[in-house]
Scaffold this motif. Structure first.
Motif: not given
Length: 428
Positions: A385-394, A267-270, A403-412
Motif C-alpha cells: 500500500i505504501d508503494e502504490v499510494s506513493a505512485k497513486y496518491n489519493p 479505488v480508495w476505501l475510506d 494522468m500519473v507519470g504519463g499513464e491515464e488512470i481512473f480514480y474513485i
C-alpha cells in the motif's frame, strides 16, 4: 401516497432542508403514539439517514421507542459508530438485529413466481422474513430510512430491501443474494425493475401491507466539481412511487456512463467505512461494467481486516475464495455448507472478475490487517500500500480521469455512492 418530494441533479440539500422535509411529511400523519425507525447501519454513513433518524427523535420524542439499524448480516454497530451516525439520539433506543434468531416468516413467495421473474435462473420459493419487532411492537408508524443508490444484489438499493434484507433472516438474505447473482449482476445494477425487486414487491403487497411503513429515501452523490458528497433528493411516501422517483434521480446522480472502457482503475476505501472485502468489493461490483478486458483494478484498503463481517461468512470466503461463477457453482454442488449460505456464494461470484481483469488489493500494514498471504489465498493479487499510494496518491488524485507519470488512470474515492459503465456494456 407521496408525502414529500424534492430533488434534482443540481440540488444541494442541507441538514435543515432534510429536517424541514421530514417534518412536513410527519405533520400529515395523525394518531401516532409509538414509532419504530429502521435506518441503515454505519456502512451506509453517507446516506444522511443518521441525521434523519435523529430528526425523527427530535420530532417524536418519547414516542420513538425503538431504533433498529438494518444490519442484515453486518456487524452490530459500536458505541462510537452509534454516536457518530445518530448524534444526540439516546443510544438506549438502539436495538440490535440478530439475523439468525430474531426473525419471523410473514409469508412465502411461490417458487413459480421466483422462477418466472428470474427467467429460470433459480427455482425455489422465497421466505419473506422480518425482525419480530416489526410485528410484535404494536407501532403506529414504522419509518424505513435510507439511500437509493445502484446496488449489486437488487439493482437499486433501499425501499423494501431495507425491511426484507436489512431486518431479514438468514434464508431470505441468502436466497435473495443468490437470485441476483444467478440472474446476472451486470443485468441488475442500475435497474429498478429487477427479479429481486419484483420478489420484494410481491412480499410487500401480500405479506406486510398491513404494517404502517413509511419510506424516507435520500439520493446522495459525489459532486465532481469540488469532490464533495452532496444530497440531491429526499422522497417520503408509503408505496412504490417513492422508490421509483428516487431511483430515477439516482440514475442521474450516481451513474457515470463512459465513452471508452477503463484500462486502470484505482479505488480508495475510506478506513472509517470499509474494513472487509464484503463491503470493499463494491470497488469490483460498481466498476466491472467499466473496466476493459485485461484491465486492472487497484484497491487501496488501509483498514482491511477481514473478508466477511460475519464469522461464518468470513470462514467460507477464506475457504472457497473469489474464483468465478463456474468454480463457485461447482463448490455449491459439492459442499452443503455453501449451499446453506447462498449469500456467501453470491458474494464470491460478485467479487470475481471472471478472469476478465485483474484485481489487486493493497491492505494496511497495522496489526490485524489482512496479510499478503490471505489476500492471495482468496484469488486476489497483492501490492504494498505504501508503494502504490506513493505512485497513486489519493490526496492528489481527483475523481475521474487522471494522468500519473504519463499513464491515464481512473480514480474513485468512494465506490459505494456510484456506478460506472462503458456505454456499450449497459442496456437500459
Amino acid at each position: 401516497m407521496l408525502y414529500y418530494e424534492i430533488g434534482s441533479p443540481s440540488h444541494e440539500l442541507s441538514a435543515e432542508d432534510l429536517k424541514n422535509g421530514l417534518y412536513k411529511a410527519l405533520d400529515q400523519l395523525k394518531d401516532i403514539d409509538k414509532v419504530l425507525a429502521i435506518p441503515p447501519d454505519y456502512t451506509r454513513l453517507p446516506s444522511r439517514a443518521g441525521e434523519l433518524t435523529e430528526f425523527t427523535w427530535q420530532y417524536y420524542g418519547k414516542k420513538l421507542t425503538d431504533v433498529l439499524p438494518a444490519l442484515g448480516t453486518h456487524n452490530p454497530m459500536t458505541d462510537e459508530q452509534i454516536s457518530h451516525m445518530f448524534g444526540t439520539l439516546p443510544p438506549s433506543l438502539i436495538r440490535e438485529h440478530d439475523w439468525r434468531n430474531d426473525v419471523v416468516n410473514v409469508g412465502e413467495v411461490p417458487a413459480e413466481f421466483v422462477q418466472e421473474v428470474s427467467e429460470g435462473a433459480v427455482n425455489f420459493s422465497w421466505p419473506a422474513q422480518v425482525n419480530k419487532l416489526l410485528l410484535m411492537g404494536n407501532y403506529d408508524l414504522i419509518l424505513s430510512i435510507g439511500q437509493v443508490v445502484p446496488h449489486e444484489v437488487v439493482g437499486m438499493a433501499n425501499y423494501n430491501k431495507n425491511v426484507f434484507v436489512g431486518t431479514g433472516g438468514a434464508e431470505g438474505i441468502n436466497k435473495s443474494h443468490f437470485v441476483g447473482a444467478a440472474y446476472g449482476m451486470e443485468r441488475m445494477m442500475g435497474h429498478a425493475d429487477t427479479p429481486v425487486r419484483k420478489i420484494f414487491n410481491y412480499a410487500s403487497e401480500n405479506f406486510t401491507n398491513h404494517l404502517p411503513i413509511l419510506y424516507v429515501q435520500t439520493v446522495v452523490g459525489l459532486d465532481k466539481t469540488d469532490g464533495k458528497v452532496k444530497t440531491r433528493g429526499l422522497f417520503i411516501g408509503d408505496d412504490y412511487e417513492v422508490f421509483d422517483k428516487a431511483a430515477k434521480l439516482s440514475l442521474q446522480v450516481n451513474f457515470e456512463m463512459l465513452d471508452k472502457p477503463l484500462k486502470k482503475v484505482v479505488v480508495w476505501l475510506d478506513p472509517t467505512e470499509f474494513k472487509s472485502t464484503w463491503l470493499g468489493n463494491k470497488s469490483i461490483y460498481r466498476t466491472r461494467m467499466a473496466i476493459d478486458d485485461n484491465g486492472e483494478l487497484i484497491v487501496l484498503a488501509p483498514a482491511l481486516k477481514e473478508f466477511g463481517e460475519d464469522e461464518e461468512i468470513d470462514r467460507l470466503i477464506r475457504k472457497y475464495g473469489y474464483f468465478g461463477t463456474p468454480a463457485t457453482l461447482k463448490a455449491c454442488d459439492e459442499n452443503e455448507e455453501l449451499r446453506k449460505n447462498l449469500s456467501a456464494a453470491a458474494h464470491l461470484i460478485h467479487g470475481s472478475s471472471e478472469g476478465r481483469f485483474s484485481i489487486t488489493y493493497c491492505p494496511g500494514k497495522k496489526p490485524g490487517n489482512v496479510t499478503k498471504e490471505e489476500i492471495e489465498s482468496v484469488g486476489f493479487k497483492y501490492a504494498d500500500i505504501d508503494e502504490v499510494s506513493a505512485k497513486y496518491n489519493p490526496e492528489k488524485l481527483k475523481d475521474g480521469f487522471n494522468m500519473v507519470g504519463g499513464e491515464e488512470i481512473f480514480y474513485i474515492s468512494n465506490p459505494a455512492i456510484g456506478l460506472w459503465a462503458f456505454k456499450d456494456r449497459f442496456k437500459y
